[in-house]
Scaffold this motif. Structure first.
Motif, mmCIF file in Angstrom:
data_model
loop_
_atom_site.group_PDB
_atom_site.id
_atom_site.type_symbol
_atom_site.label_atom_id
_atom_site.label_comp_id
_atom_site.label_asym_id
_atom_site.label_seq_id
_atom_site.Cartn_x
_atom_site.Cartn_y
_atom_site.Cartn_z
ATOM 1 N N MET A 1 26.659 32.952 84.957
ATOM 2 C CA MET A 1 27.758 33.793 84.476
ATOM 3 C C MET A 1 28.967 32.933 84.130
ATOM 4 S SD MET A 1 29.930 36.760 86.498
ATOM 5 C CE MET A 1 28.526 37.833 86.720
ATOM 6 N N ASP A 2 29.496 33.131 82.936
ATOM 7 C CA ASP A 2 30.730 32.480 82.517
ATOM 8 C C ASP A 2 31.877 33.440 82.857
ATOM 9 O OD1 ASP A 2 32.982 31.586 81.088
ATOM 10 O OD2 ASP A 2 31.719 30.592 79.602
ATOM 11 N N ASN A 5 34.432 33.684 79.400
ATOM 12 C CA ASN A 5 33.909 34.154 78.116
ATOM 13 C C ASN A 5 33.073 35.424 78.231
ATOM 14 O OD1 ASN A 5 35.104 32.025 76.664
ATOM 15 N ND2 ASN A 5 33.422 30.651 77.169
ATOM 16 N N ASP A 6 32.313 35.567 79.312
ATOM 17 C CA ASP A 6 31.509 36.779 79.469
ATOM 18 C C ASP A 6 32.378 38.027 79.571
ATOM 19 O OD1 ASP A 6 29.273 35.246 79.370
ATOM 20 O OD2 ASP A 6 28.655 35.563 81.447
ATOM 21 N N PHE A 7 33.598 37.869 80.051
ATOM 22 C CA PHE A 7 34.478 39.020 80.231
ATOM 23 C C PHE A 7 35.498 39.146 79.096
ATOM 24 C CE2 PHE A 7 32.673 38.126 84.327
ATOM 25 C CZ PHE A 7 32.343 39.387 84.784
ATOM 26 N N ASP A 9 33.953 38.936 75.863
ATOM 27 C CA ASP A 9 32.962 39.068 74.802
ATOM 28 C C ASP A 9 33.344 40.205 73.854
ATOM 29 O OD1 ASP A 9 30.223 40.572 73.935
ATOM 30 O OD2 ASP A 9 29.962 38.398 73.979
ATOM 31 N N LYS A 12 31.045 43.383 73.767
ATOM 32 C CA LYS A 12 31.226 44.238 74.948
ATOM 33 C C LYS A 12 32.540 45.010 74.852
ATOM 34 C CE LYS A 12 28.634 41.155 78.049
ATOM 35 N NZ LYS A 12 28.749 40.239 79.228
#
Length: 366
Positions: A1-2, A5-7, A9, A12
């Motif tokens: 999990m990044d 960047n994952d949050f 995206d 999303k």
């Protein structure tokens, strides 16, 4: 999990935005308690992608912003004392008291130190045995454990030249004060994330049940906040009022029990005057009776009479969620980051500072 960047995206974010807009059925006035949430909302323009039913309101979650003028004046008076080295966190230096700020006083030659960590006080005390080191402690439950550790280290080392001016406050009491106001239109909460790391998410359950509102403990990134908003929308649609722990990757139900025990060891509840909210019972902490020899307010005879607040400044209304920075006639003109009139512009977490830094709305600055 990044974790960054994952949050952030974009896919999303767009997906959550579409769900919020499509599922919102009625007006949801969401108070984001923490100033960090306010800055994220403004920075990423989240208020523009949640639809017409969602209104963000900025709450009293900035420890600098809620500090009453009397407490600031007390700090300034303590810093003026002979052979005193006064220490606090950086934002507090710029907040105006009745006649000046700590930064103004430092410019006159007083020894006033900006600290990164409360534990820096230990080295200052050891390096300056002929000085009295006074630490002006501020913050919500997030920073209180560090002050508790500081007290413990002072006692362990037997330091005799350290005093503390304690200004630690807690979240549930001011939120309760705001929600029970008949004029309040708040019907959902974004609970603070860093505070909740210490306290746990369970402390918000009595608020949710008493006021019949949904609450989401949210992280700071766009996906965190939008996911939390979507949960609040769905709870509102089903008339439920639970505490949703969106920030479960960091927050648990019961918090940091070791930190909470350390806080309870050295501090006890007390009343506190909140800027804009007045005196709120049991909303802050003070040193327990057996440790009052460390209390700077008791060590010095402080007979302070503070001036009233600037009547043109609406920081009190902003902190209560009754107004926004744009409603203030001083905002962006007389009051700006280089010349802050009110505390909401001084602090990096303040609502006015967030609006000034991130807004794209056209203003005529004076």
């Amino acid at each position: 999990m990044d974790l960054i960047n994952d949050f952030r995206d974009s896919e999303k974010i767009r997906a959550l935005s579409r769900l919020i807009v499509s599922e919102s059925r009625s007006k949801l006035n969401i108070m984001e308690v923490c100033g960090g949430h306010t800055h994220s909302i403004m920075k990423f323009g989240l208020q523009d992608i949640v639809g017409k039913h969602i209104e963000f309101t900025h709450g009293p979650g900035c420890p600098v912003c809620i500090m009453p003028r009397l407490r600031i004046d007390e700090g300034i008076e303590l810093a003026k004392q002979k052979d005193v080295m006064f220490c606090t966190l950086a934002d507090m230096l710029r907040v105006k008291g009745s006649y000046m700020s700590l930064l103004d006083l430092r410019a006159q030659g007083q020894e006033i130190v900006s600290l990164y960590s409360p534990l820096d006080v230990i080295k200052l005390a050891q390096d300056n045995p002929s000085k009295t080191i006074i630490f002006f402690a501020i913050g919500f439950e997030t920073t209180t454990p560090m002050s508790a550790v500081l007290v413990e280290r002072i006692l362990e080392l037997g330091l005799k030249n350290v005093l503390l001016h304690i200004n630690h406050v807690s979240v549930p009491e001011p939120i309760t004060e705001i929600l029970q106001d008949k004029e309040s239109k708040i019907n959902a909460l974004l609970a603070p994330s860093h505070v909740s790391v210490i306290t746990g998410s369970k402390i918000y359950e009595p608020i949710a049940q008493r006021f019949h509102i949904p609450i989401a403990v949210s992280g700071f990134e766009p996906v965190d906040i939008l996911d939390s908003v979507l949960n609040l929308v769905r709870q509102a649609n089903t008339n439920t009022h639970n505490v949703y722990n969106q920030y479960a990757r960091v927050v648990n139900e019961y918090g940091n029990t070791k930190a909470l025990k350390l806080i309870a060891k050295y501090f006890q509840k007390c009343d506190f005057e909140w800027r804009g909210l007045g005196i709120i019972k049991n909303s802050a902490l003070e040193l327990k009776d057996q440790y009052t020899h460390l209390d700077a307010r008791k060590a010095y005879d402080l007979n302070i009479k503070s001036k009233s607040e600037n009547k043109a400044c609406i920081c009190p209304q902003i902190l209560k969620g009754c107004a926004k920075p744009f409603d203030c006639k001083l905002f962006g003109k007389i009051c700006n980051p280089k010349n802050p009139v009110g505390s909401c512009m001084v602090s990096s977490e303040g609502a006015c500072a967030a609006y000034y830094k991130y807004t794209k709305r056209t203003l005529k600055y004076g």
